[in-house]
Design an enzyme around this catalytic site. Structure first.
Site, short mmCIF file in Angstrom:
data_model
loop_
_atom_site.label_atom_id
_atom_site.label_comp_id
_atom_site.label_asym_id
_atom_site.label_seq_id
_atom_site.Cartn_x
_atom_site.Cartn_y
_atom_site.Cartn_z
N HIS A 13 0.85 -1.18 0.00
CA HIS A 13 0.00 0.00 0.00
C HIS A 13 0.89 1.24 0.00
O HIS A 13 2.07 1.17 0.38
CB HIS A 13 -0.93 -0.02 1.21
N GLY A 61 -2.59 -1.82 -8.24
CA GLY A 61 -3.64 -2.54 -7.51
C GLY A 61 -5.05 -2.07 -7.81
O GLY A 61 -5.92 -2.87 -8.19
N ASP A 66 -4.08 -6.25 -8.34
CA ASP A 66 -4.34 -7.23 -7.28
C ASP A 66 -5.02 -8.46 -7.86
O ASP A 66 -4.69 -9.59 -7.52
CB ASP A 66 -5.23 -6.63 -6.18
N ASP A 86 -1.31 -1.62 4.75
CA ASP A 86 -1.51 -0.49 5.66
C ASP A 86 -2.89 -0.63 6.28
O ASP A 86 -3.90 -0.29 5.66
CB ASP A 86 -1.39 0.82 4.90
N HIS A 93 -10.23 0.26 -3.11
CA HIS A 93 -10.32 -1.05 -3.78
C HIS A 93 -10.21 -2.19 -2.75
O HIS A 93 -9.69 -3.26 -3.04
CB HIS A 93 -9.26 -1.17 -4.87
N ASP A 96 -10.92 -5.76 -3.75
CA ASP A 96 -9.87 -6.42 -4.52
C ASP A 96 -8.78 -6.96 -3.59
O ASP A 96 -8.26 -8.07 -3.80
CB ASP A 96 -9.24 -5.46 -5.53
N ARG A 102 -7.85 -13.70 0.04
CA ARG A 102 -8.64 -14.93 0.06
C ARG A 102 -8.04 -15.99 -0.86
O ARG A 102 -7.86 -17.14 -0.48
CB ARG A 102 -10.09 -14.65 -0.32
#
Length: 130
Positions: A13, A61, A66, A86, A93, A96, A102
């Site tokens: 981030h 991202g 991502d 962060d 987003h 995402d 996941r």
């Protein structure tokens, strides 16, 4: 059998991109043996700090990077995800980011979310593949 570098993904981030670049610089020798994919802006900052590192950049991202890295994980093309998150800054987003985390968990990919956890993965041999 010879050891080859792992296939790794680098994401950070905005506030933590400098930390990622410094982390890569500290582990430059080990990382030069790895296949590295990174989101665009993180990759640009890493390359400014370590121009000798070879990496492939995907989109940033928020623009789909991502998801591109998530697809590589789902295809079995990433061994470890180094994602300096962060937790204090809202992300537009966020869905995402959650999807990337996941898929990394579903596919049992080694993950590090800070410089300290990344150091532990490196110390444990996460950058090597047989």
């Amino acid at each position: 059998m010879a050891e080859h570098g792992a296939r790794i993904a680098l994401v950070a981030h905005d506030r933590l991109k400098p930390d990622m670049a410094l982390w890569v610089a500290r582990h430059r020798d080990a990382l030069t043996r790895c296949e590295i994919v990174s989101t665009a802006t993180t990759g640009a900052m890493v390359l400014r700090e370590c121009p000798d590192i070879s990496l492939t950049r995907v989109l940033s991202g928020p623009l789909g990077g991502d998801q591109q890295i998530g697809a590589l994980i789902a295809e079995g093309r990433i061994d470890a995800l180094f994602f300096f998150v962060d937790p204090m800054t809202p992300m537009p987003h966020d869905v995402d980011v959650k999807a990337l985390l996941r898929v990394a968990l579903v596919h049992d990919v080694a993950c590090a979310f800070s410089a300290r956890s990344a150091d532990l993965l490196v110390a444990g041999g996460a950058l090597l593949r047989a």
